[in-house]
Scaffold this active site. Structure first.
Site, mmCIF file in Angstrom:
data_model
loop_
_atom_site.group_PDB
_atom_site.id
_atom_site.type_symbol
_atom_site.label_atom_id
_atom_site.label_comp_id
_atom_site.label_asym_id
_atom_site.label_seq_id
_atom_site.Cartn_x
_atom_site.Cartn_y
_atom_site.Cartn_z
ATOM 1 C CE LYS A 90 47.888 35.461 36.314
ATOM 2 N NZ LYS A 90 47.063 34.380 35.771
ATOM 3 C CD GLU A 112 46.298 43.546 34.500
ATOM 4 O OE1 GLU A 112 46.554 44.515 35.225
ATOM 5 O OE2 GLU A 112 46.928 42.459 34.538
ATOM 6 C CB SER A 378 50.556 27.968 36.034
ATOM 7 O OG SER A 378 49.654 27.567 35.020
HETATM 8 C C1 LIG Z 1 47.115 33.873 34.445
HETATM 9 C C2 LIG Z 1 47.524 32.458 34.350
HETATM 10 C C3 LIG Z 1 48.523 32.033 33.458
HETATM 11 C C4 LIG Z 1 49.184 32.957 32.456
HETATM 12 O O1 LIG Z 1 49.906 33.989 33.005
HETATM 13 P P1 LIG Z 1 51.491 34.010 33.066
HETATM 14 O O2 LIG Z 1 51.797 35.376 33.510
HETATM 15 O O3 LIG Z 1 52.010 33.687 31.697
HETATM 16 O O4 LIG Z 1 51.920 32.978 34.050
HETATM 17 C C5 LIG Z 1 48.907 30.708 33.460
HETATM 18 N N1 LIG Z 1 48.310 29.814 34.288
HETATM 19 C C6 LIG Z 1 47.341 30.175 35.148
HETATM 20 C C7 LIG Z 1 46.740 29.132 36.034
HETATM 21 C C8 LIG Z 1 46.913 31.502 35.221
HETATM 22 O O5 LIG Z 1 45.946 31.847 36.078
#
Ligand SMILES: *Cc1c(COP(=O)(O)O)cnc(C)c1O
Length: 401
Positions: A90, A112, A378
Site C-alpha cells: 500500500k 478510507e 502482498s
Molecule cells: C489491502 C491489502 C490487500 C488488498 O488490496 P488490493 O488492492 O487488492 O491489493 C491485499 N494484501 C494486503 C497485505 C493488504 O494490506
C-alpha cells in the site's frame, strides 16, 4: 498500450467510467487531465523512485522459495512486498498519490481504510510530508483493528469512526466521498486500491506497476528471461494484483491467476468472491461487478481477511475475468489459513491473511516442473496473528504458541 488498458473514456471493456456527483466533477476532471502529465514528469519520477528506494526499501526481493517449489512441483518465486516499510504494498500507492496531491496544490489528505493498512500507509506519508490527514474507518473496524488505529494516531492522523451501514469499509468509503464533496478545492482523496472513478484505477495501477517492472528485471537476472509462466496475486480491490501483472497484460505467454476471498464458501452466503458472485452495478463511482441483492442493494461481504472483504472489484479485474485473460479462483478462509501455516513452516515467512489467499491458489492449479511461477506476497502477517492462532486452535484443538 494493449487491449486490457483503460480507454480514453476511462473504461476497461464495459467496466469503469466515472459515476460521480456533480460537485466532484471539477476535481475528478482536474485529476483526469493532470495525472499522466505529473506521473510522467521527470521530477516526479525522480522523487517517487528515490523514496521507493530509500524510504520503502525497494526493490523488494524476488525470492526463490525452494521448499515451497518442491511441494508444488514447479519453480516458485515470491515477490516480497511484505518487506516494504509499513508491511505491505500500500505504501507505493500512498507515496505516489500524495506526491501528486502536493503538485496539484492540495493541502488536506483524506483516505478510507478497512483493516487499517491503507490508513497507516497514508498517515505515514502525511507525517513524512507534513500534511493534514483524516482517515475514515468503520466503527466495527476501529474496534477490531485497534493497533492500526493507534499507529495512525501516533503518526498524527485524525481517525473518524463511521457509524452508518455495517460500519465497515464500504461505509468508510461513502463517508470519505461525502467529505470530498464538502471540501473539493483543498482536499485530495487518496484511494487505497484500483477502485473508484476514473482515473483512480489507472493511476493506482501505474503507481503499483513498479512491482512488475522489478519482476521483469529480477527474472532476467535469475532466470535469464524477462517473463514468468504464471503470475499469482490476491484481489481485494485489485491493486497488488494490478501492480504484479501490469507490464505483462499484453504478453499472452504469461498466465494470470487471481485469488479472491471465498469466505466460508461461495454458496454459503458468507463470501467476498465478487468476480464469481457479483453482478454488474455501480459502486463508489465505478461500473463493475458488485455483490448485490435481487433489487440492487449492495450486500455485506464476508472474509476472514479484512483487506479482501469489499463488495466490489476493480474494473481492470472485472474485465480480465470477463475476457478470460485471467483465471479467477475463490480461496476459502480455511484454505487461506492452511496456506499461511504451510508457507510459515516451509519458508519461515508469515504472510498477511490476504496474501495467504494467493498462496492457497497453488493447490488449486496444476503446474509443470519447468513452470516459472511468480506469486506476490502482498503483506506480512503481524497484524493477523490473533486470527491465525484462533483458527488453528479451533481446527485442531492444538495450542500453537
Ligand atoms: C489491502 C491489502 C490487500 C488488498 O488490496 P488490493 O488492492 O487488492 O491489493 C491485499 N494484501 C494486503 C497485505 C493488504 O494490506
Amino acid at each position: 498500450m494493449n487491449k486490457y488498458d483503460v480507454n480514453k473514456d476511462g473504461y476497461y471493456g464495459e467496466f469503469g467510467g466515472a459515476y460521480i456527483p456533480e460537485i466532484l466533477y471539477g476535481c475528478v476532471e482536474n485529476l483526469k487531465n493532470n495525472y499522466l502529465k505529473v506521473l510522467n514528469d521527470p521530477s516526479f519520477k525522480q522523487e517517487f523512485y528515490q523514496l521507493l528506494k530509500d524510504y520503502v526499501g525497494r526493490p523488494s526481493p524476488l525470492y526463490l522459495a525452494k521448499r515451497l517449489s518442491e511441494k508444488y512441483g514447479c519453480k516458485i518465486y515470491l515477490k516480497r512486498e511484505d518487506l516494504n516499510h509499513t508491511g505491505a504494498h500500500k505504501i507505493n500507492n500512498a507515496i505516489g498519490q500524495i506526491l501528486l496531491a502536493k503538485r496539484l496544490g492540495k493541502t488536506r489528505i483524506i483516505a478510507e481504510t478497512g483493516a487499517g493498512q491503507h490508513g497507516v500507509a497514508t498517515a505515514t506519508v502525511c507525517a513524512l510530508m507534513n500534511l493534514e490527514c483524516i482517515v475514515y474507518m468503520g466503527k466495527t473496524d476501529v474496534e477490531r483493528q485497534h493497533i492500526n488505529v493507534q499507529k495512525m494516531q501516533m503518526l498524527g492522523a485524525k481517525v473518524c469512526p463511521v457509524t452508518s451501514g455495517n460500519m465497515t469499509l464500504k461505509d468508510a468509503t461513502n463517508e470519505a466521498i461525502r467529505d470530498w464533496c464538502c471540501n473539493p478545492s483543498n482536499t485530495f482523496y487518496v484511494i487505497g486500491s484500483t477502485v473508484g472513478p476514473h482515473p483512480y484505477p489507472d493511476m493506482v495501477a501505474r503507481l503499483q506497476s513498479v512491482i512488475s517492472e522489478e519482476i521483469r528485471n529480477q527474472l532476467v537476472e535469475q532466470e535469464g528471461r524477462n517473463y514468468p509462466d504464471y503470475l499469482i496475486a490476491c484481489v481485494g480491490g485489485g491493486s497488488n494484483a494490478a501492480g504484479t501483472i501490469y507490464h505483462y497484460l499484453g504478453d499472452e505467454r504469461v498466465k494470470i491467476l487471481l485469488a479472491e476471498a471465498g469466505g466460508k464458501g461461495i454458496d454459503s452466503g458468507l463470501s467476498a468472491a465478487t468476480i464469481q458472485l457479483g453482478k454488474v452495478g455501480i459502486i463508489h463511482g465505478s461500473r463493475t461487478l458488485v455483490i448485490q441483492s435481487e433489487d440492487g442493494q449492495i450486500e455485506e461481504p464476508y472474509s476472514i481477511s479484512a483487506g479482501l472483504d469489499y463488495p466490489g472489484i476493480g474494473p481492470i479485474h472485472a474485465n480480465l475475468a470477463k475476457t478470460h485473460r485471467a483465471e479467477v479462483l475463490a480461496i476459502n478462509d480455511d484454505e487461506a489459513v492452511e496456506a499461511a501455516f504451510e508457507l510459515t513452516r516451509l519458508e519461515g515467512i508469515i504472510p498477511a491473511l490476504e496474501s495467504s489467499h494467493a498462496l492457497g491458489a497453488l493447490a488449486k492449479h496444476p503446474f509443470k516442473p519447468e513452470d516459472v511461477v511468480v506469486l506476490t506476497v502482498s503483506g506480512r502477517g503481524d497484524k493477523d496473528m490473533d486470527t491465525y492462532i484462533k483458527a488453528m486452535n479451533e481446527k485442531s484443538n492444538k495450542i500453537y504458541y
